[in-house]
Design a protein around this motif. Structure first.
Motif, short mmCIF file in Angstrom:
data_model
loop_
_atom_site.label_atom_id
_atom_site.label_comp_id
_atom_site.label_asym_id
_atom_site.label_seq_id
_atom_site.Cartn_x
_atom_site.Cartn_y
_atom_site.Cartn_z
N ASN A 99 14.71 -7.89 -16.83
CA ASN A 99 14.67 -7.16 -18.10
C ASN A 99 13.93 -7.91 -19.21
N GLU A 100 13.78 -9.24 -19.05
CA GLU A 100 13.10 -10.01 -20.08
C GLU A 100 11.65 -9.59 -20.28
N LEU A 101 11.08 -8.91 -19.29
CA LEU A 101 9.69 -8.48 -19.39
C LEU A 101 9.53 -7.17 -20.17
N ASP A 102 10.63 -6.43 -20.36
CA ASP A 102 10.54 -5.09 -20.94
C ASP A 102 9.90 -5.08 -22.31
N THR A 103 10.34 -5.95 -23.20
CA THR A 103 9.80 -5.97 -24.56
C THR A 103 8.33 -6.32 -24.56
N LEU A 104 7.97 -7.33 -23.76
CA LEU A 104 6.57 -7.74 -23.68
C LEU A 104 5.70 -6.63 -23.11
N TRP A 105 6.21 -5.96 -22.08
CA TRP A 105 5.43 -4.89 -21.44
C TRP A 105 5.24 -3.71 -22.40
N THR A 106 6.23 -3.45 -23.24
CA THR A 106 6.09 -2.39 -24.24
C THR A 106 4.98 -2.75 -25.23
N LYS A 107 4.89 -4.01 -25.61
CA LYS A 107 3.83 -4.44 -26.52
C LYS A 107 2.46 -4.39 -25.85
N PHE A 108 2.45 -4.40 -24.52
CA PHE A 108 1.21 -4.26 -23.76
C PHE A 108 0.92 -2.80 -23.41
N PHE A 109 1.68 -1.87 -24.00
CA PHE A 109 1.51 -0.42 -23.80
C PHE A 109 1.81 0.01 -22.36
N ASN A 110 2.74 -0.71 -21.73
CA ASN A 110 3.29 -0.34 -20.41
C ASN A 110 2.24 -0.07 -19.34
N PRO A 111 1.43 -1.07 -19.03
CA PRO A 111 0.43 -0.87 -17.96
C PRO A 111 1.07 -0.85 -16.58
N GLN A 112 0.32 -0.40 -15.59
CA GLN A 112 0.79 -0.39 -14.22
C GLN A 112 0.65 -1.78 -13.63
N ILE A 113 1.54 -2.11 -12.71
CA ILE A 113 1.44 -3.38 -12.00
C ILE A 113 0.90 -3.17 -10.60
N LYS A 114 1.44 -2.21 -9.89
CA LYS A 114 1.08 -2.02 -8.49
C LYS A 114 -0.15 -1.13 -8.36
N ALA A 115 -1.10 -1.56 -7.53
CA ALA A 115 -2.29 -0.76 -7.26
C ALA A 115 -1.93 0.46 -6.43
N THR A 116 -2.76 1.50 -6.50
CA THR A 116 -2.54 2.69 -5.68
C THR A 116 -2.83 2.37 -4.23
N ARG A 117 -2.43 3.27 -3.34
CA ARG A 117 -2.58 3.05 -1.90
C ARG A 117 -4.04 2.81 -1.52
N SER A 118 -4.97 3.52 -2.16
CA SER A 118 -6.38 3.42 -1.79
C SER A 118 -7.13 2.38 -2.60
N GLU A 119 -6.44 1.69 -3.52
CA GLU A 119 -7.09 0.75 -4.43
C GLU A 119 -6.65 -0.67 -4.10
N LYS A 120 -7.61 -1.54 -3.78
CA LYS A 120 -7.31 -2.93 -3.48
C LYS A 120 -7.25 -3.80 -4.72
N SER A 121 -7.81 -3.33 -5.83
CA SER A 121 -7.85 -4.11 -7.05
C SER A 121 -6.55 -3.94 -7.84
N ASP A 122 -5.88 -5.04 -8.13
CA ASP A 122 -4.65 -5.01 -8.92
C ASP A 122 -4.92 -5.16 -10.41
N ILE A 123 -5.90 -5.99 -10.75
CA ILE A 123 -6.30 -6.15 -12.15
C ILE A 123 -7.82 -6.35 -12.20
N LYS A 124 -8.38 -6.14 -13.38
CA LYS A 124 -9.79 -6.41 -13.60
C LYS A 124 -9.91 -7.55 -14.62
#
Length: 342
Positions: A99-124
């Motif tokens: 839960n400690e990540l919740d506040t920080l993730w909200t300030k980051f506008f709640n991005p996705q962490i897990k890539a989609t099934r067809s996408e190998k890239s997790d971050i750019k």
């Protein structure tokens, strides 16, 4: 989320806290190069084709998304990263909350962490080459060694390979390993991937690849000495040379192309066009919490990556009931499943 997904979040926080993009050798040790630096991080948002941009400025992290902006002290991110690493390392459960990540993730506008099934890239990452001052934005795959091996190729029924024996098979109390030891000496007919899309994808990588994998699987499931590492199974197959290659070192070349395609672009159930969605490379969270990095645009790092994949990838056995393999049907047909971990 599971340990791997939390590790992706941890890798993101670690990249923010350290702008140097330190490349690794094939053993995941730092090469102490400061040629490349991370200028910004782009994380997929919940809106298709839109990203949250993170940039470090004056000991703060500035998050930008769709005209909105927020600022977070770098020390807050370092504190959360440390707590998350401890949670991942100490958790006895594969799936857990943090839960400690919740506040920080909200300030980051709640991005996705897990890539989609067809996408190998997790971050750019926006990478600056300090030798040329050129910047480029590339997708990276994140893998984690926290709490055990990570999957390079996930098991599914699409990764089953079909075989035909020369006569009726009778194996009491059958398991994939018992079946493998029984059929290994037989003159099998290798029918290849059961999934037509995966068959096309494998042939795009190399015309001998489907047959090579079929032979490797027989060696793995029929191993008497528990061989599982790709490099060891390759040596066994190359010594037998079932594909009658004029140069047996080509077996390693073919497998290297497959591991690279699997790591950065190709998935079994989607027709592959040859493009690498994770065209930047790979970031690995090591057991001590440090990051190991490979950058495809750097020729030396590229070679290190190929060596790392060949030396550290290994076959594993998935659930036989879930993925429908390791048993005989119609008296002499059977399937082996392909699952590769790092």
């Amino acid at each position: 989320m599971n340990r791997g997904e939390w590790s992706e979040a941890y890798a993101l926080l670690s990249l923010i806290a350290n702008a140097d993009f330190v490349l690794s050798d094939k053993s995941l040790a730092d090469e102490n190069s400061t040629q490349f630096k991370v200028k910004s991080i782009l994380i997929p948002s919940n809106t298709p084709n839109k990203f949250v941009s993170l940039v470090v400025q004056d000991q703060s992290v500035i998050a930008n998304y769709d005209g909105q902006q927020s600022s977070t002290p770098l020390t807050d991110i370092e504190s959360v990263a440390k707590a998350l690493f401890q949670k991942i390392s100490s958790s006895s459960s594969t799936t857990f909350s943090f839960n400690e990540l919740d506040t920080l993730w909200t300030k980051f506008f709640n991005p996705q962490i897990k890539a989609t099934r067809s996408e190998k890239s997790d971050i750019k990452l926006e990478i600056l080459d300090t030798s040329t001052q050129l910047k480029s934005i590339k997708g990276f795959s994140i893998k984690s060694n926290l709490g055990g091996a990570t999957s390079l190729l996930n098991a599914s029924q699409s990764t089953n390979f079909l075989y035909e024996a020369p006569h009726k098979i009778s194996v009491p109390n059958i398991t994939p390993k018992k079946l493998g030891k029984f059929v290994k000496p037989l003159p099998l007919k290798y029918l290849g991937s059961v999934n037509e899309t995966y068959k096309l994808n494998l042939n795009k990588v190399d015309q001998n690849l489907e047959s090579l994998i079929s032979h490797l699987l027989v060696e793995y499931y029929g191993a008497s000495n528990r061989e599982k590492f790709v490099k060891d199974l390759l040596a066994i197959v190359a010594n037998k040379n079932p594909l009658s290659l004029s140069n047996t070192s080509d077996y390693k070349i073919i497998m290297s192309k497959f591991l690279r395609a699997t790591a950065f672009g190709m998935v079994p159930r989607d027709l592959w066009d040859g493009a690498l969605s994770a065209s930047g490379g790979m970031i690995i969270v090591k057991a001590d919490g440090k990051l190991a990095s490979f950058y495809l645009d750097d020729s030396h790092s590229n070679a290190n990556l190929d060596n790392y994949l060949l030396e550290h990838s290994f076959f594993d056995t998935a659930s036989t009931t879930r993925h429908d393999f390791g048993k005989v049907f119609d008296d002499k047909f059977f399937k082996f499943n392909l699952l590769i971990r790092l």
